[in-house]
Scaffold this active site. Structure first.
Site, PDB file in Angstrom:
ATOM      1  N   ARG A  38     -38.870 -73.193 -76.554  1.00 43.59           N
ATOM      2  CA  ARG A  38     -38.547 -74.627 -76.676  1.00 43.59           C
ATOM      3  C   ARG A  38     -39.819 -75.462 -76.781  1.00 43.59           C
ATOM      4  NH1 ARG A  38     -35.319 -76.880 -71.691  1.00 43.59           N
ATOM      5  NH2 ARG A  38     -37.252 -76.140 -70.730  1.00 43.59           N
ATOM      6  N   TYR A 252     -24.620 -69.510 -62.005  1.00 40.44           N
ATOM      7  CA  TYR A 252     -25.335 -68.523 -62.821  1.00 40.44           C
ATOM      8  C   TYR A 252     -24.444 -67.307 -63.067  1.00 40.44           C
ATOM      9  CZ  TYR A 252     -28.949 -65.268 -64.386  1.00 40.44           C
ATOM     10  OH  TYR A 252     -29.682 -64.354 -65.127  1.00 40.44           O
ATOM     11  N   LYS A 256     -23.123 -65.939 -66.774  1.00 37.93           N
ATOM     12  CA  LYS A 256     -23.397 -64.598 -67.296  1.00 37.93           C
ATOM     13  C   LYS A 256     -22.116 -63.787 -67.460  1.00 37.93           C
ATOM     14  CE  LYS A 256     -27.796 -64.950 -67.924  1.00 37.93           C
ATOM     15  NZ  LYS A 256     -28.352 -64.937 -69.299  1.00 37.93           N
TER      16      LYS A 256
END
Length: 331
Positions: A38, A252, A256
């Site tokens: 990024r 998280y 995932k």
């Protein structure tokens, strides 16, 4: 750039496991490796570090949270290489356990990058992943190609015998020796897509309520259904009802879980729409490699992602699976 040059791209590759995967692909992948990040300064610094090690990655800026940035990478790959051979979706975020940021904000940000951005990258780049190619007379070069390659390497120049390590380029961008073999064999290629997931997604699944577990495990779950479930998690967290609705307390882990299920769904779509292209797509867990507290080194962590990225041309599996330590995990 020659369209016969193969190319691999890694997202979120300026540090950590993404950087380590890029380094290993630079060493082993027979083509160009594009390091994306990024932040341009950090990405170019990572490229310079690999160059100091004698490797030759290319750099392209990519913010996976920005759809226009993803499309700019797509256009670059299409123009420079005519497509993409290997995609490693690694970019992601994780909040520390003690982070004071409210859980609803953590959930929204984590799902945005880890799930929705990964899905956007797949949506934009999968159509340009190159299909299984055939030889000059339309013959599959998987077996005969291996024989021809062995014979060519046995009698080739020292430059060619260094394959698959980086070889000098001609002015037109073709790698000396290596690309000659690909041209000779009719560019035998296979698309490989690796989505970096986590075993925390498995734990999140086990911590879900029974109804949610059944939905996530359903073989007929559609991509739209999965998107709705991921949005529901974020909304349920905001409304402080996620536990009552059967969700775990790990943003998280849920993100995932979404990546793993998305990989299963997209692999099924590839079988339905592009089966002859023989693209293999999988999700995997590299293990905990974060910081000094990680349970394994970065060198250990790259083994499974790189193994999946470099599956041999005649491989038909794994596909649509979740892999840890090179072993398919039961879903």
């Amino acid at each position: 750039m020659s369209s016969c040059t193969r190319v691999a791209l890694v997202t979120g590759a300026n540090k950590g496991i993404g950087f380590a995967i890029t380094r290993e692909l630079c060493r082993r992948f027979p083509g160009d490796v594009v390091l994306t990040a990024r932040d341009q300064a950090r990405g170019r610094a990572a490229v310079q570090q690999l160059q100091a090690e004698g490797l030759s990655p290319r750099f392209h800026q990519l913010d996976v949270d920005d759809l226009q940035s993803i499309r700019a990478v797509r256009d670059f790959l299409r123009k420079e290489y005519g497509g993409l051979n290997v995609l490693v979706n690694n970019a992601g975020i994780a909040f520390e356990t003690e982070d004071p940021m409210p859980f609803d904000i953590q959930a929204e940000m984590t799902l945005k990058t880890n799930f929705f951005a990964t899905r956007n990258v797949c949506t934009e780049l999968l159509p340009i992943v190159k299909p299984h190619d055939r030889g000059p007379r339309g013959q599959d070069v998987g077996v005969w190609g291996g024989l021809w390659l062995s014979l060519a390497l046995a009698s080739a120049s020292p430059v060619l015998q260094e394959w698959p390590h980086p070889a000098p380029r001609n002015p037109d961008g073709i790698h000396a020796g290596r690309d000659f073999v690909y041209i000779l064999l009719g560019k035998s290629e296979r698309g490989r897509v690796v989505n970096i997931s986590s075993s925390q997604g498995f734990r999140a699944l086990e911590d879900c309520g029974e109804a949610l577990q059944e939905r996530f495990r359903c073989n007929t779950l559609t991509e739209g259904d999965l998107v709705d479930l991921m949005k529901k998690f974020v909304e349920d967290v905001k409304n402080e009802v996620h536990e009552r609705e059967g969700w775990p307390d790990s943003a998280y882990g849920v993100s995932k879980l979404g990546v793993t299920v998305l990989s299963r769904i997209i692999a099924r779509q590839l079988d339905e729409k592009r089966k002859a292209d023989r693209i293999l797509l999988n999700a995997c867990c590299p293990g905990d490699t974060a910081g000094d507290q990680g349970s394994r080194s970065l060198e250990q962590g790259v083994e499974t992602p790189v193994y999946l990225a470099l599956l041999p041309p005649d491989a038909t599996e794994p596909h649509g699976q979740f892999i840890c330590d090179k072993v398919v995990q039961n879903w």
